[in-house]
Design an enzyme around this catalytic site. Sequence first.
Site, PDB file in Angstrom:
ATOM      1  N   GLY A  26       0.828  -1.203   0.000  1.00  0.00           N
ATOM      2  CA  GLY A  26       0.000   0.000   0.000  1.00  0.00           C
ATOM      3  C   GLY A  26       0.858   1.247   0.000  1.00  0.00           C
ATOM      4  N   ALA A  27       1.932   1.224  -0.812  1.00  0.00           N
ATOM      5  CA  ALA A  27       2.972   2.249  -0.694  1.00  0.00           C
ATOM      6  C   ALA A  27       2.921   3.308  -1.781  1.00  0.00           C
ATOM      7  CB  ALA A  27       4.346   1.586  -0.695  1.00  0.00           C
ATOM      8  N   SER A  36      -4.968  -0.006  13.451  1.00  0.00           N
ATOM      9  CA  SER A  36      -5.773   1.221  13.531  1.00  0.00           C
ATOM     10  C   SER A  36      -6.193   1.463  14.969  1.00  0.00           C
ATOM     11  CB  SER A  36      -7.025   1.101  12.654  1.00  0.00           C
ATOM     12  OG  SER A  36      -7.896   2.197  12.862  1.00  0.00           O
ATOM     13  N   TYR A  95     -14.503  -2.755   9.859  1.00  0.00           N
ATOM     14  CA  TYR A  95     -13.117  -2.275   9.791  1.00  0.00           C
ATOM     15  C   TYR A  95     -12.414  -2.454  11.140  1.00  0.00           C
ATOM     16  CZ  TYR A  95      -9.209   1.011   9.354  1.00  0.00           C
ATOM     17  OH  TYR A  95      -7.957   1.592   9.350  1.00  0.00           O
ATOM     18  N   ALA A 128     -13.112  -4.531  13.474  1.00  0.00           N
ATOM     19  CA  ALA A 128     -12.900  -5.962  13.715  1.00  0.00           C
ATOM     20  C   ALA A 128     -11.697  -6.476  12.939  1.00  0.00           C
ATOM     21  CB  ALA A 128     -14.152  -6.749  13.331  1.00  0.00           C
ATOM     22  N   LYS A 169      -9.045  -4.791  11.918  1.00  0.00           N
ATOM     23  CA  LYS A 169      -7.795  -4.279  12.474  1.00  0.00           C
ATOM     24  C   LYS A 169      -7.525  -4.845  13.867  1.00  0.00           C
ATOM     25  CE  LYS A 169      -6.354  -1.711   9.058  1.00  0.00           C
ATOM     26  NZ  LYS A 169      -5.086  -2.034   8.360  1.00  0.00           N
TER      27      LYS A 169
END
Length: 247
Positions: free
Chosen positions: A10-11, A139, A152, A154, A156
């Site tokens: 994801g860079a 997160s 989301y 859950a 993370k």
Amino acid sequence: MANKTALVTGAAAGIGKACAIRLAKDGIAVGVLDLNLDGCQAVVDEIEAAGGKALALKASIADRDQIKAAHAQLKEAFGPVTILVNNAGVSNFIPFEELQEKDWDHMLDINVKGTFIVTQVVVPDMQEQQWGRVINISSSSAQSGSFMQVHYSASKGAVIAMTRSLAQVLGKDGITVNNIPPGSVMNTIMSEENRHLFNADQLVNAIPVKRLGVPEDIAGACAWLASDESGYVTGQTIGVNGGRVVS
């Protein structure tokens, strides 16, 4: 950190981009991986212009064959991958009553299974070298909860639990596994897509340091966790959130 090779997922933008640039600044060769290959190449160009080494890679983290191919390409270019930053993920806001199974499945497929796949593909390099760093970007929503992000949060939360378990599994091989849960970080794809849902002043007032985060805040912690200096730190949650979550 010379002669080390890192893979950052994801860079192409945001936190992943900042982590890739910071690791390269520290002398590490970096695989810049994302679905957005043009974005990856732009990051690589920036790294190379500053004297660093990097390679643009396109792959979905949820596709094992694509990850294996990207890993092989990176390893051939720069050597064994001993630093992994699992940053790629997806996020959205859906009220719980409207949440559908397809939303749940997609969130966990990328955020949890994708993290698992990339880690499982890369870890053998670390075991061969008897040295490695796995840094998962989770997160703060997994710590505090988020009323429109049950799926989301859950996913993370699972990343945090995975971090703790992997730390116990891989410690004997000289590999540390930690996670960073960012909080209220601007200038990312997720923050820009959802900016209309938040009042910036209210966010700032809820943060003890009285400012929003930027990707470079996360990159600084990532660089430390990737270094030899953090060798006695594993299984930990290193909150970078301006004090939003205090634990």
